[in-house]
Design an enzyme around this catalytic site. Structure first.
Site, PDB file in Angstrom:
ATOM      1  N   ASP A 125       0.863  -1.169   0.000  1.00 47.67           N
ATOM      2  CA  ASP A 125       0.000   0.000   0.000  1.00 47.67           C
ATOM      3  C   ASP A 125       0.903   1.223   0.000  1.00 47.67           C
ATOM      4  O   ASP A 125       2.008   1.206   0.531  1.00 47.67           O
ATOM      5  CB  ASP A 125      -0.905  -0.020   1.239  1.00 47.67           C
ATOM      6  N   ASP A 179      -2.812   8.337  -2.611  1.00 47.29           N
ATOM      7  CA  ASP A 179      -4.151   8.917  -2.691  1.00 47.29           C
ATOM      8  C   ASP A 179      -4.395   9.815  -1.485  1.00 47.29           C
ATOM      9  O   ASP A 179      -3.683   9.720  -0.486  1.00 47.29           O
ATOM     10  CB  ASP A 179      -5.226   7.814  -2.764  1.00 47.29           C
ATOM     11  N   ASP A 298      -7.762  -6.898   1.947  1.00 45.75           N
ATOM     12  CA  ASP A 298      -6.759  -6.998   3.007  1.00 45.75           C
ATOM     13  C   ASP A 298      -7.408  -6.515   4.281  1.00 45.75           C
ATOM     14  O   ASP A 298      -8.307  -5.653   4.239  1.00 45.75           O
ATOM     15  CB  ASP A 298      -5.545  -6.108   2.714  1.00 45.75           C
ATOM     16  N   CYS A 336     -12.499 -26.563  11.381  1.00 46.41           N
ATOM     17  CA  CYS A 336     -11.232 -26.021  10.888  1.00 46.41           C
ATOM     18  C   CYS A 336     -10.118 -27.066  10.973  1.00 46.41           C
ATOM     19  O   CYS A 336     -10.084 -27.878  11.893  1.00 46.41           O
ATOM     20  CB  CYS A 336     -10.863 -24.788  11.711  1.00 46.41           C
ATOM     21  N   CYS A 338      -6.739 -26.155  10.784  1.00 44.92           N
ATOM     22  CA  CYS A 338      -5.456 -25.478  11.007  1.00 44.92           C
ATOM     23  C   CYS A 338      -4.705 -26.109  12.181  1.00 44.92           C
ATOM     24  O   CYS A 338      -5.271 -26.864  12.963  1.00 44.92           O
ATOM     25  CB  CYS A 338      -5.665 -23.976  11.250  1.00 44.92           C
ATOM     26  N   CYS A 341      -6.361 -25.587  15.587  1.00 42.64           N
ATOM     27  CA  CYS A 341      -7.544 -26.415  15.831  1.00 42.64           C
ATOM     28  C   CYS A 341      -7.199 -27.901  15.911  1.00 42.64           C
ATOM     29  O   CYS A 341      -7.876 -28.658  16.603  1.00 42.64           O
ATOM     30  CB  CYS A 341      -8.595 -26.148  14.756  1.00 42.64           C
ATOM     31  N   HIS A 367      -5.071 -19.297  13.443  1.00 44.15           N
ATOM     32  CA  HIS A 367      -6.397 -19.835  13.135  1.00 44.15           C
ATOM     33  C   HIS A 367      -7.221 -18.833  12.327  1.00 44.15           C
ATOM     34  O   HIS A 367      -7.844 -19.198  11.327  1.00 44.15           O
ATOM     35  CB  HIS A 367      -7.149 -20.209  14.408  1.00 44.15           C
TER      36      HIS A 367
END
Lengths: 426, 426
Positions: A125, A179, A298, A336, A338, A341, A367
């Site tokens: 950015d 910007d 994002d 989940c 992950c 988890c 997670h």
């Protein structure tokens, strides 16, 4: 070479230095071939679409969520873990990195990818939002923006051209034009002035040499004014950017306005370029905005919530600090897969969070990132199967069923305070 | 069942609850078979030896370093990363876990291994040191110790028997008897009183039922008084513990005294039982104490230093915050194969540390743990090859060559303040 203010000499050494002898091979920034972005599978019952965005560091499947690595690190998460949760692209912040450790230093060390140990695509950015929200004593003119560093108080001046060059130094795959952001209560006149300036800056940014292969995105501003937004889109599209971002939403305006403006702006943007809605967001919002045709997002919420003990789950957010989780053997989210988890109970996550252990923030952030990225994978599958609309309705209903205050929360910081306000007022 | 003070009823619910119906199969704590610990390869030119300590959750190769997971987490490090750096056993603290989240709760949830996601051996410290260093308003009597929780101020009373039962609830593989720690400037009379009390508590701990397979270690106290230490050893050995710890060293006494007392105590302990020097330590000290015949160590320094930006390297410690590392492309330690060293430059580690990013502490802690554990592997190889003494001299010389103040620093907190004192006075 750049039109720096003589009144702020520190810029030359601190931020904008070393442009004279670029290390990267550079070329004039010409319109990118349309094939940079392929729209693979549009959905029939919504504007959602699947795509593939080609970058110098690999292909990004869209809709894509970008974990935020503001200072060159996704807070609490290693690059290996980013791969593990399936991140395909991350976002860093040129403003933060230019102030510390310096864009020239990062270029000298081989660029941001090498510096932070991430070999996948990176979007930086420009820092417009940060300059307008973090930097004290900022002074904006058509030429650029003067401000004090929030890190050490140094006085700095940046032109839009500087900002492109900083991002060339960093070596990001996708870079953003500078910007001007205005607050939600900006008058039409203020909004219009900032929008035109943003447009002028976009044109100047487009004319700057960037590093080979870098894709420069333009940013649509225009506050909550539909006509202004649509005019911005037309003008920006005239500059033929390889991608378009929509900024300045969810900065305090009413939820309905955010939704309307976001939807109308997306519809006006060209089909063959990626559309990036900046600062979104919450799981349910990601789904809604994908339905409007946005491709990239994002947000800091997965990691910020992680550090605050707030878990994303398929049936809404869970505050792990609550006493009800003290003996809970279940994982963060039963659906989940992950590491968190697979390995830990809610009782453990609560314990390490309440005990202020680093691991609490790490595990919950991991997670939440996995959750957000899995959601994008699920969305892509639903779009590919041409059943996105029905899928989205079901998922949003589940995600918001237990929410006390189902608000639209796109930009993280504002999202939270907005929610707090609504709670207080409700 | 336990002799709790009626004056502190909160204990029953907060700490010592649920002993009435143990979940674990329990048996009378009888002398462990000698085969629990095999001394595999003694060195000829030193007292260093290799060994294998059998526990319910696997074999620990000694000399062993135990990363510290005070509250059930090694700060900033996942269990998967602990495996990755080669940890074979970790240390947790019964005092901390009993106060929060509670030993009964952890037992209810399947024990500490399952709770914290670590399936390897765990040693729990009794918390004697913590009670005497952290708890305000403590009152010690032969019966036990009354103190206020440092977490919430609750008044608690613990007997040595309670402390064994708490550790049975946690389900650790190796548990420690409660001991009384005295400061470095304790008079002979104070030291003797605390030592005898510790011995009495050891005998009472030995008589308590523990969970099946748990190994209870006795702790040698006696301050800096050699005769007292040796008498402690004789008495403790009479109780036939499966292992012996040496506590109360490096609490502020002069370095030479620490070395002498540690050496004489080790020499007096039986050959066929593991010797555990508590709270050590720095890489060079680990080598020195292994040379005296110690087999087990724990220390918070790898992770505490990690959070403070202090790197372990083969040629001494490095403060990554220094400006000289701003452009340093080299890894933390060029000889290291850990994830941090494979992936990041010192410049990056400096950046994330200076920017107060969590990842700085995580990555440097990971490296420091890998460094300490690799050092143990190197030591075991040197002992097995019967060349430990020469190897140790060379490694200690390298480790301390660049140190400004090469001090012995066994117990982390004291070590640091001790070093500060020496710096100030030198």
């Amino acid at each position: 070479m750049s039109d720096r203010s003589p009144a702020s000499p520190s810029l030359a050494t601190d931020v904008g230095a070393q442009h004279a002898a670029p290390l990267h091979s550079a070329r004039l920034n010409s319109p990118e071939p349309v094939s940079t972005f392929e729209v693979a599978a549009p959905d029939t019952d919504s504007r959602a679409r699947c795509g593939r965005l080609h970058t110098s560091h690999g292909v990004v499947q869209t809709p894509a969520f970008m974990p935020v690595a503001t200072q060159g690190t996704v807070k609490g998460i290693t690059p290996a873990q980013l791969r593990e949760v399936g991140a395909e692209i991350i976002l860093a912040n040129a403003y933060h990195l230019a102030l510390r450790p310096g864009a020239g230093l990062i270029r000298e060390l081989g660029g941001l990818h090498r510096f932070m140990g991430w070999d996948g695509p990176i979007l930086t950015d420009s820092g417009g939002y940060q300059i307008f929200s973090l930097a004290p004593l900022r002074k904006v003119s058509d030429r650029g923006v003067e401000f004090r560093s929030h890190v050490d108080g140094t006085s700095l001046f940046l032109t839009p051209e500087d900002v492109v060059r900083l991002q060339a130094d960093l070596g990001a795959d996708i870079i953003m034009a500078l910007d001007e952001c205005v607050p939600a209560d900006a008058t039409p006149l203020q909004a219009e002035a900032a929008a035109w300036r943003t447009l002028d800056w976009a044109a100047r940014s487009r004319a700057v040499q960037t590093a080979s292969g870098q894709l420069l995105f333009g940013i649509v501003q225009g506050s909550t004014y539909k006509e202004l937004r649509l005019r911005q889109v037309r003008e920006l599209v005239g500059l033929d950017f390889p991608g378009y971002a929509v900024g300045g939403l969810s900065v305090g305006e009413a939820r309905e306005i955010t939704m309307t403006v976001a939807e109308e702006t997306a519809a006006a943007l060209p089909e063959d370029r990626p559309r990036y809605l900046m600062g979104v967001g919450l799981p349910e919002d990601l789904i809604r905005f994908v339905g409007m045709g946005y491709d990239m997002f994002d947000c800091v919420l997965p990691t910020r919530n992680g550090r605050n003990g707030m878990l994303f789950t398929g049936s809404g957010r869970v505050n792990i600090r609550l006493a009800q989780h003290a003996r809970d053997q279940e994982p963060a989210d039963p659906d989940c897969s992950c590491y968190t988890c697979r390995t830990f109970s809610r009782a453990y996550l609560r314990h390490v969070t309440v005990a202020n252990e680093m691991l609490g923030g790490q595990l919950i952030s991991l997670h939440n990132l996995h959750f957000s990225l899995q959601l994008m994978r699920d969305m892509r599958a639903a779009i590919a199967a041409d059943r996105f609309a029905a899928w989205a309705a079901e998922r949003v209903a589940r995600l918001t069923a237990e929410a006390l205050t189902p608000t639209l929360s796109t930009s993280s910081g504002q999202a939270l305070s907005q929610r707090e306000k609504e709670k207080a007022g409700a």
